[in-house]
Design an enzyme around this catalytic site. Structure first.
Site, short mmCIF file in Angstrom:
data_model
loop_
_atom_site.label_atom_id
_atom_site.label_comp_id
_atom_site.label_asym_id
_atom_site.label_seq_id
_atom_site.Cartn_x
_atom_site.Cartn_y
_atom_site.Cartn_z
CB CYS A 1 38.86 37.78 41.42
SG CYS A 1 38.98 39.40 42.12
CG HIS A 2 41.67 33.25 44.67
ND1 HIS A 2 42.42 34.67 45.22
CD2 HIS A 2 42.65 32.17 44.69
CE1 HIS A 2 43.90 34.27 45.27
NE2 HIS A 2 44.06 33.01 44.95
CG MET B 1 38.35 42.50 44.38
SD MET B 1 38.65 44.09 44.28
CE MET B 1 38.06 44.20 42.49
CD GLU B 2 34.48 38.23 45.27
OE1 GLU B 2 35.04 37.29 44.66
OE2 GLU B 2 34.97 38.88 46.15
CG ASP C 1 20.83 49.51 30.56
OD1 ASP C 1 20.87 50.19 29.41
OD2 ASP C 1 20.23 48.50 30.58
#
Length: 155
Positions: A73-74, A108-109, A123
């Site tokens: 990824c950039h 992707m972000e 969690d």
């Protein structure tokens, strides 16, 4: 079909996006955290704090760290990230949006934000429910760039 992150010899590489013109790009993603009815009832009383608010912050932070987590990824200068986590029937739905003006997209972000927000809900609630499942991490839509608009059918 040729995968863009591989060269002619099959070696993984980062795609050169230097010649691509910067355009506004936006991506939306989602994830679903399946929780028991007991955990959903107890969710607002969590002694660790508000799981949905902590998940929101975690997702925003994760989007900004995507290039450190996904090797090809950039690093992007994000102009906007938003994460919403809400209680719905059967669990918590996480919806994210990421935007930039760049030569490559922000899918992707957005998906990293959704994944990490969902993991944070896990969690924060695992003491209430050992059977939590994270499901359906998916890209919902994207816009901008050469390929233009895309939307998951049924959304």
């Amino acid at each position: 079909m040729k995968l863009s992150h591989y060269d002619e010899e099959g070696q993984a590489h980062m795609v050169d996006v230097g010649a691509k013109p910067p355009t506004r790009r936006e991506a939306r993603a989602r994830a679903f955290v399946e929780l028991s009815a007991e955990a959903l009832t107890a969710l607002p009383l969590n002694p660790k704090g508000n799981p949905l608010e902590v998940a929101r912050f975690a997702g925003i932070q994760a989007a900004k760290q995507t290039a450190f987590l996904i090797p090809m990824c950039h690093p992007l200068q994000l102009s906007f990230v938003d994460v919403e986590a809400k209680i719905v029937a059967g669990g918590v739905e996480v919806e994210t949006v990421a935007a930039t003006v760049a030569g490559t997209g922000v899918e992707m972000e957005a998906m990293t934000a959704a994944s990490v927000a969902a993991l944070t809900v896990y969690d924060m609630t695992k003491a209430l429910d050992k059977g939590i499942r994270i499901r359906e991490v998916e890209l919902v839509s994207k816009s901008g760039g050469k390929s233009g608009e895309w939307r998951r059918e049924g959304r």
